[in-house]
Write an enzyme that holds these catalytic residues in place. Sequence first.
Site, PDB file in Angstrom:
ATOM      1  N   GLY A   1     -54.624-109.367 -28.567  1.00  0.00           N
ATOM      2  CA  GLY A   1     -55.029-109.130 -27.181  1.00  0.00           C
ATOM      3  C   GLY A   1     -54.384-110.039 -26.152  1.00  0.00           C
TER       4      GLY A   1
ATOM      5  N   MET B   1     -51.923 -99.791 -32.369  1.00  0.00           N
ATOM      6  CA  MET B   1     -51.096 -99.412 -33.515  1.00  0.00           C
ATOM      7  C   MET B   1     -51.502 -98.066 -34.116  1.00  0.00           C
ATOM      8  SD  MET B   1     -49.117-101.905 -33.158  1.00  0.00           S
ATOM      9  CE  MET B   1     -48.000-102.038 -34.531  1.00  0.00           C
TER      10      MET B   1
ATOM     11  N   ILE C   1     -50.697 -93.849 -33.648  1.00  0.00           N
ATOM     12  CA  ILE C   1     -49.885 -92.833 -32.972  1.00  0.00           C
ATOM     13  C   ILE C   1     -50.819 -91.869 -32.249  1.00  0.00           C
ATOM     14  CG2 ILE C   1     -48.373 -90.838 -33.396  1.00  0.00           C
ATOM     15  CD1 ILE C   1     -47.088 -92.531 -35.642  1.00  0.00           C
TER      16      ILE C   1
ATOM     17  N   HIS D   1     -43.295-102.274 -26.156  1.00  0.00           N
ATOM     18  CA  HIS D   1     -42.744-102.272 -27.512  1.00  0.00           C
ATOM     19  C   HIS D   1     -41.874-103.514 -27.683  1.00  0.00           C
ATOM     20  CE1 HIS D   1     -41.467-100.573 -31.301  1.00  0.00           C
ATOM     21  NE2 HIS D   1     -40.228-100.924 -30.988  1.00  0.00           N
TER      22      HIS D   1
HETATM   23  C1  GAR Z   1     -47.126-107.083 -28.858  1.00  0.00           C
HETATM   24  O1  GAR Z   1     -46.074-107.936 -29.217  1.00  0.00           O
HETATM   25  C2  GAR Z   1     -46.613-105.687 -28.623  1.00  0.00           C
HETATM   26  O2  GAR Z   1     -45.307-105.646 -28.154  1.00  0.00           O
HETATM   27  C3  GAR Z   1     -46.700-105.095 -29.997  1.00  0.00           C
HETATM   28  O3  GAR Z   1     -47.888-105.619 -30.539  1.00  0.00           O
HETATM   29  C4  GAR Z   1     -48.086-106.920 -30.014  1.00  0.00           C
HETATM   30  C5  GAR Z   1     -49.532-107.045 -29.576  1.00  0.00           C
HETATM   31  O4  GAR Z   1     -49.819-108.372 -29.245  1.00  0.00           O
HETATM   32  N1  GAR Z   1     -46.753-103.676 -29.919  1.00  0.00           N
HETATM   33  C6  GAR Z   1     -46.243-102.890 -30.857  1.00  0.00           C
HETATM   34  O5  GAR Z   1     -45.719-103.308 -31.852  1.00  0.00           O
HETATM   35  C7  GAR Z   1     -46.386-101.410 -30.564  1.00  0.00           C
HETATM   36  N2  GAR Z   1     -45.563-100.660 -31.425  1.00  0.00           N
HETATM   37  P1  GAR Z   1     -51.142-108.715 -28.423  1.00  0.00           P
HETATM   38  O6  GAR Z   1     -52.302-108.064 -29.161  1.00  0.00           O
HETATM   39  O7  GAR Z   1     -51.227-110.205 -28.471  1.00  0.00           O
HETATM   40  O8  GAR Z   1     -50.982-108.188 -27.051  1.00  0.00           O
END
Ligand code: GAR
Length: 224
Positions: A15, A93, A95, A112
Amino acid sequence: MSSSRRIAILASGAGSNMAAIAQACEQAVIPASIGLIISNVPNAGVLGRAKDLRLPHCCIDHRQFENREAFEDAMLLKLRGASIDFVVLAGFMRILTDCFIREYYGSLLNIHPSLLPKYPGLNTHQRALDAGDRETGATVHYVIPELDAGPTIVQGKVPILPEDDAESLAARVQVQEHAIYPQAVRWCLEKKVELRDGKVWKDPSFMDDGETRTGANANNGTRA
Ligand code: GAR
């Protein structure tokens, strides 16, 4: 700070992007309020953070549903109930089906962790390392039915250093994410950027070369 525009954030992980966007709303950098945070993972860090920040949140565990459509129906019910008009995927995560995407088309963003179109899907940092790339980064884009293929709004770049591994790279990319994501949400809500005829339209008075220059937290990272 309240606003008539109401954002929902969908997240499955820690988050940190949610927190960056919530802070930008709180500081009125983004002209909107957080109407709802949904996680599909019961013990995800994002739910604890939302609680600490006193933001409305709930868990809709996808495993409790028979299929993708039923899971999404439950989310749509919550989103409509909270009068959400803009949806931000922040490490979500799952789709999404065409049906969900259609409901928020043009008001649905994703971040992404790669410089799309390079490395859609998973394990982006390791793939960039394995390919011997000299830079990587993150991309904010509109969501369309094809995975990680929607029109790009902004990218933030970071160099890949000889000593990097996937973990160190992820940490450096996240610094960029926390700068560009609030900025992109702001541009969209201010209508400086729109999805028109399947392409990103930018206000002509809006000088931007596709990479972050300013913004709520744009104080770190390296920009090419
Ligand atoms: C982030 O780095 C985002 O880019 C990635 O998940 C992470 C979430 O971090 N998203 C993906 O991989 C989507 N395919 P967070 O929960 O600390 O924001």
